[in-house]
Write an enzyme that holds these catalytic residues in place. Sequence first.
Site, PDB file in Angstrom:
ATOM      1  CE1 TYR A  89       2.810 -57.865  20.848  1.00  9.42           C
ATOM      2  CE2 TYR A  89       4.106 -58.588  22.729  1.00  9.42           C
ATOM      3  CZ  TYR A  89       3.670 -57.583  21.892  1.00  9.42           C
ATOM      4  OH  TYR A  89       4.110 -56.304  22.086  1.00  9.42           O
TER       5      TYR A  89
ATOM      6  N   GLY B 260      -0.981 -43.579  20.983  1.00 12.95           N
ATOM      7  CA  GLY B 260      -0.978 -44.593  22.041  1.00 12.95           C
ATOM      8  C   GLY B 260      -0.236 -44.107  23.271  1.00 12.95           C
TER       9      GLY B 260
END
Length: 324
Positions: free
Chosen positions: A149, A10
Amino acid sequence: MRVLITGGAGFIGSHLAEELHKRNHFINIVDNLSTGRLENIEHLIHSPRFSIAVESILNETVMDRLVSECDIIYHLAASVGVELIVNKPVEVIETNILGTEMVLKLANRYLKKVIITSTSEIYGKSDKTPFKENDDRVLGPTTKNRWSYSSSKAIDEFLALAYHKQRKLEVVITRLFNTVGPRQTGQYGMVLPRFVVQALKSQPLTVYGDGNQTRCFAHVNDVVDALITLAETSTAVGQIFNIGNDQPISILELAKKVKEMTSSNSEIKFVPYDIAYEEGFEDMAIRIPDLTKVKALIGYNPKYSIDQIIKSVIDYFLIEKLVY
Ligand code: UDP
């Protein structure tokens, strides 16, 4: 050292892999390439001190082997980005909670130190400035998806602290504030790569809301340095640290700077939050980290100014000719 980086393909994970590789460590990455990209680590792939498992961190057989073979784990694999949170809430909650549970369970099995990467979203919509690590969290209702989240990452933190308290597992929790730099894509909503690509393509720069909301942007190199130093500091174990930059800039100002630095003739277009995200979306007006703790322990001092940060992102898109 043998380092295991979850989410190593990532944006932040690949910079971390590169820096640790430069420092002569052996790097193992596990990444399912859901948001990570092989291009991010292509310059490491042929190194004898590098390997990648293209796998989910929920695959216990693979993870068991990788954790047993490493000396330390940097856990970065997560579902991030407001667009994913809005559009794929099941994946976000499951990856974040079950993934971290897997990492901590195996780290505990083999007694390996874990660096957990958490988020400034933890603080929710508290209007306190700046945020200190022990501040209260202020969240919206569970019917507002956005808060899932924050809550999923809070469970990660609780679990890591619980393993430390009850089983003496060595954990360090880092809360990353807005982190930007080369290789970040705008595909999942992140503002700076979106503005830069829009400006380079002479498309309108989409400022959400009135653009008066502010953020503090840190360069990924500064963040990676902090992660590594904290991992190497024994007194950091069992603690939580804010990492980021503490110089705020409004999103409208950011759009103007990007436009100027790319000499773009793009217009600036204001988009209401309800259209940009979903109805009832709540954005944070201000988000500033209190960096006292990390500065005191490791002398953290972010080096990149906002102009240098924007330039590094512009250069990346010009060189790589990438679009999102
Ligand atoms: N934003 C924007 N235009 C975009 C993408 C994001 O104005 O095209 C805003 C977003 O609403 C937020 C800020 O930029 O106020 C930072 O967004 P990002 O998703 O990068 O990070 P966040 O701080 O929301 O996690």
